[in-house]
Enzyme design. Structure first.
Site, PDB file in Angstrom:
ATOM      1  N   SER A  34       0.810  -1.226   0.000  1.00 34.07           N
ATOM      2  CA  SER A  34       0.000   0.000   0.000  1.00 34.07           C
ATOM      3  C   SER A  34       0.845   1.278   0.000  1.00 34.07           C
ATOM      4  CB  SER A  34      -0.944   0.016   1.214  1.00 34.07           C
ATOM      5  OG  SER A  34      -0.205  -0.154   2.410  1.00 34.07           O
ATOM      6  N   ARG A  35       2.104   1.157   0.462  1.00 36.24           N
ATOM      7  CA  ARG A  35       2.920   2.369   0.571  1.00 36.24           C
ATOM      8  C   ARG A  35       4.388   2.054   0.264  1.00 36.24           C
ATOM      9  NH1 ARG A  35       3.348   4.221   5.705  1.00 36.24           N
ATOM     10  NH2 ARG A  35       2.639   2.270   6.642  1.00 36.24           N
TER      11      ARG A  35
ATOM     12  N   ASP B  46      -3.134  -8.833   8.260  1.00 40.20           N
ATOM     13  CA  ASP B  46      -2.023  -8.500   9.143  1.00 40.20           C
ATOM     14  C   ASP B  46      -1.023  -9.662   9.090  1.00 40.20           C
ATOM     15  OD1 ASP B  46      -0.278  -8.060  11.186  1.00 40.20           O
ATOM     16  OD2 ASP B  46      -1.790  -7.785  12.755  1.00 40.20           O
ATOM     17  N   VAL B  47       0.119  -9.429   8.456  1.00 39.55           N
ATOM     18  CA  VAL B  47       1.069 -10.538   8.255  1.00 39.55           C
ATOM     19  C   VAL B  47       1.725 -11.013   9.551  1.00 39.55           C
ATOM     20  CG1 VAL B  47       1.576  -9.941   5.830  1.00 39.55           C
ATOM     21  CG2 VAL B  47       3.054  -9.049   7.667  1.00 39.55           C
TER      22      VAL B  47
ATOM     23  N   SER C 231      17.709  -5.053   4.831  1.00 35.46           N
ATOM     24  CA  SER C 231      18.155  -3.678   5.089  1.00 35.46           C
ATOM     25  C   SER C 231      19.658  -3.673   5.330  1.00 35.46           C
ATOM     26  CB  SER C 231      17.437  -3.146   6.337  1.00 35.46           C
ATOM     27  OG  SER C 231      17.970  -1.903   6.731  1.00 35.46           O
TER      28      SER C 231
ATOM     29  N   TYR D 293      14.963  -4.110  15.217  1.00 38.61           N
ATOM     30  CA  TYR D 293      14.730  -4.007  13.762  1.00 38.61           C
ATOM     31  C   TYR D 293      15.928  -4.592  13.006  1.00 38.61           C
ATOM     32  CZ  TYR D 293      14.178  -1.786   9.157  1.00 38.61           C
ATOM     33  OH  TYR D 293      14.071  -1.552   7.802  1.00 38.61           O
TER      34      TYR D 293
HETATM   35  P1  NAP Z   1       6.450   1.983   4.778  1.00 39.77           P
HETATM   36  O1  NAP Z   1       6.418   3.094   3.805  1.00 39.77           O
HETATM   37  O2  NAP Z   1       6.304   2.251   6.225  1.00 39.77           O
HETATM   38  O3  NAP Z   1       5.367   0.892   4.323  1.00 39.77           O
HETATM   39  C1  NAP Z   1       5.243  -0.280   5.052  1.00 39.77           C
HETATM   40  C2  NAP Z   1       4.277  -1.206   4.354  1.00 39.77           C
HETATM   41  O4  NAP Z   1       4.176  -2.427   5.098  1.00 39.77           O
HETATM   42  C3  NAP Z   1       2.877  -0.633   4.269  1.00 39.77           C
HETATM   43  O5  NAP Z   1       2.295  -0.990   3.029  1.00 39.77           O
HETATM   44  C4  NAP Z   1       2.148  -1.344   5.411  1.00 39.77           C
HETATM   45  O6  NAP Z   1       0.744  -1.500   5.188  1.00 39.77           O
HETATM   46  C5  NAP Z   1       2.822  -2.691   5.389  1.00 39.77           C
HETATM   47  N1  NAP Z   1       2.729  -3.400   6.673  1.00 39.77           N
HETATM   48  C6  NAP Z   1       3.302  -3.067   7.846  1.00 39.77           C
HETATM   49  N2  NAP Z   1       2.934  -3.941   8.802  1.00 39.77           N
HETATM   50  C7  NAP Z   1       2.110  -4.836   8.208  1.00 39.77           C
HETATM   51  C8  NAP Z   1       1.412  -5.961   8.660  1.00 39.77           C
HETATM   52  N3  NAP Z   1       1.473  -6.365   9.938  1.00 39.77           N
HETATM   53  N4  NAP Z   1       0.651  -6.652   7.789  1.00 39.77           N
HETATM   54  C9  NAP Z   1       0.561  -6.273   6.484  1.00 39.77           C
HETATM   55  N5  NAP Z   1       1.201  -5.207   5.985  1.00 39.77           N
HETATM   56  C10 NAP Z   1       1.979  -4.494   6.850  1.00 39.77           C
HETATM   57  O7  NAP Z   1       7.827   1.166   4.663  1.00 39.77           O
HETATM   58  P2  NAP Z   1       8.936   1.130   3.522  1.00 39.77           P
HETATM   59  O8  NAP Z   1       9.932   2.147   3.849  1.00 39.77           O
HETATM   60  O9  NAP Z   1       8.321   1.093   2.193  1.00 39.77           O
HETATM   61  O10 NAP Z   1       9.585  -0.277   3.870  1.00 39.77           O
HETATM   62  C11 NAP Z   1       9.266  -1.456   3.168  1.00 39.77           C
HETATM   63  C12 NAP Z   1      10.289  -2.510   3.560  1.00 39.77           C
HETATM   64  O11 NAP Z   1      11.588  -2.040   3.254  1.00 39.77           O
HETATM   65  C13 NAP Z   1      10.294  -2.820   5.053  1.00 39.77           C
HETATM   66  O12 NAP Z   1      10.499  -4.197   5.250  1.00 39.77           O
HETATM   67  C14 NAP Z   1      11.481  -2.037   5.557  1.00 39.77           C
HETATM   68  O13 NAP Z   1      12.031  -2.611   6.706  1.00 39.77           O
HETATM   69  C15 NAP Z   1      12.421  -2.138   4.374  1.00 39.77           C
HETATM   70  N6  NAP Z   1      13.447  -1.100   4.320  1.00 39.77           N
HETATM   71  C16 NAP Z   1      13.072   0.215   4.293  1.00 39.77           C
HETATM   72  C17 NAP Z   1      14.082   1.187   4.264  1.00 39.77           C
HETATM   73  C18 NAP Z   1      13.760   2.646   4.247  1.00 39.77           C
HETATM   74  O14 NAP Z   1      14.692   3.465   4.435  1.00 39.77           O
HETATM   75  N7  NAP Z   1      12.518   3.049   4.034  1.00 39.77           N
HETATM   76  C19 NAP Z   1      15.426   0.793   4.249  1.00 39.77           C
HETATM   77  C20 NAP Z   1      15.737  -0.557   4.256  1.00 39.77           C
HETATM   78  C21 NAP Z   1      14.750  -1.502   4.291  1.00 39.77           C
HETATM   79  P3  NAP Z   1      -0.341  -0.461   5.797  1.00 39.77           P
HETATM   80  O15 NAP Z   1       0.241   0.882   5.673  1.00 39.77           O
HETATM   81  O16 NAP Z   1      -1.540  -0.665   4.954  1.00 39.77           O
HETATM   82  O17 NAP Z   1      -0.554  -0.878   7.194  1.00 39.77           O
END
Ligand code: NAP
Length: 244
Positions: free
Chosen positions: A12-13, A61-62, A140, A154
């Site tokens: 979704s995001r 909810d995963v 990450s 994390y």
């Molecule tokens: P984000 O913008 O916060 O989006 C998180 C996504 O995960 C949302 O679609 C959310 O859905 C979903 N989600 C969270 N908990 C959930 C659950 N229990 N069940 C189902 N869906 C769930 O995060 P992002 O930055 O895109 O990160 C995506 C991945 O990349 C994550 O694993 C994060 O650890 C990894 N990552 C991110 C970064 C960074 O700098 N952003 C860096 C390294 C790795 P809803 O919003 O609908 O709840």
């Protein structure tokens, strides 16, 4: 990607959204799993449909084991197979080390670690039966060279995902390729509230002198999911724009 069925958690995001859009543009049927943001998930589906792609959003909810079973049942019932699984959903709690609670850490472990393990355990046998499969885990650089005691749980979960990637690649070879991407900082909601000074310092450590756009992570995920990556398995692709 035409004819491929793609399951993306956290679509979704952020990174998941961009990844869903890329797969959608390439003609795959995309199933987006999300938890809270109904409207945003619907928007992703609409965006994919606008470019002629096919997508559906599934709320689950995963971090709940029974929900993982619901997700797989839904996809198999509607599409008959799963070609590509992207374990992307993830959460972080940013605080001081002293403020870490058992409850929050458990939520992180269930979402970031156990969901990819148990979802893959459900999906990989379907891929094997179908003779084709690609799994991509979103890890990450946290815990690799990027340390912050306040997000220790994390980092632990994300390093565990790299270990899982290698175990799964061994277990399901040669039919299923299992790889991970390990992004550095990416411009998503996850980092929206970080202090400007911190962002500036972190940015200065990158050769590219900027953080990644979610699409740049999505492009690497799509590559690993494509037949151009058929001889790549058990790998962790670091996506940090070069780091000092
Ligand atoms: P984000 O913008 O916060 O989006 C998180 C996504 O995960 C949302 O679609 C959310 O859905 C979903 N989600 C969270 N908990 C959930 C659950 N229990 N069940 C189902 N869906 C769930 O995060 P992002 O930055 O895109 O990160 C995506 C991945 O990349 C994550 O694993 C994060 O650890 C990894 N990552 C991110 C970064 C960074 O700098 N952003 C860096 C390294 C790795 P809803 O919003 O609908 O709840």
């Amino acid at each position: 990607m035409r004819g491929k069925v793609v399951l993306i958690t956290g679509g979704s995001r952020g990174i998941g959204r961009s990844t869903a859009l890329e797969f959608g543009k390439l003609g795959a049927s995309v199933v987006i799993v999300y938890n809270n943001h109904d409207k945003k998930a619907k928007e992703v589906v609409q965006e994919i449909e606008k470019v002629g792609g096919k997508a559906v959003a599934f709320k689950a909810d995963v971090s709940q084991e029974f929900e993982l079973e619901n997700i797989v049942e839904f996809v198999v019932k509607n599409y008959g197979k799963i070609d590509i699984l992207v374990n992307n959903a993830g959460i972080v709690f940013d605080r001081e080390f002293e403020e870490i609670t058992y409850e929050e850490s458990l939520k992180i472990v269930k979402t970031n670690m156990l969901a990819p393990l148990f979802l893959s355990k459900l999906v990989a046998p379907i891929m094997v039966k179908n003779g084709y499969g690609k799994i991509i885990n979103v890890s990450s650089t946290s815990g690799l060279y990027d340390f912050n005691p306040g997000t220790a749980d994390y980092a632990m979960s994300k390093l565990a995902l790299q270990s899982l990637t290698k175990d799964l690649s061994m277990k399901y070879a040669p039919i299923v390729n299992v790889n991970a991407v390990a992004p550095g900082w990416v411009n998503t909601d996850m980092n929206a509230d970080l202090p400007a000074e911190f962002v500036k310092t972190e940015t200065s450590k990158y050769h590219m002198k900027r953080w990644a756009d979610p699409k740049e992570i999505a492009d690497a995920i799509v590559f690993l999911a494509s037949d151009k990556a058929n001889y790549i398995t058990g790998q962790v692709l670091i996506l940090d724009g070069g780091h000092c």
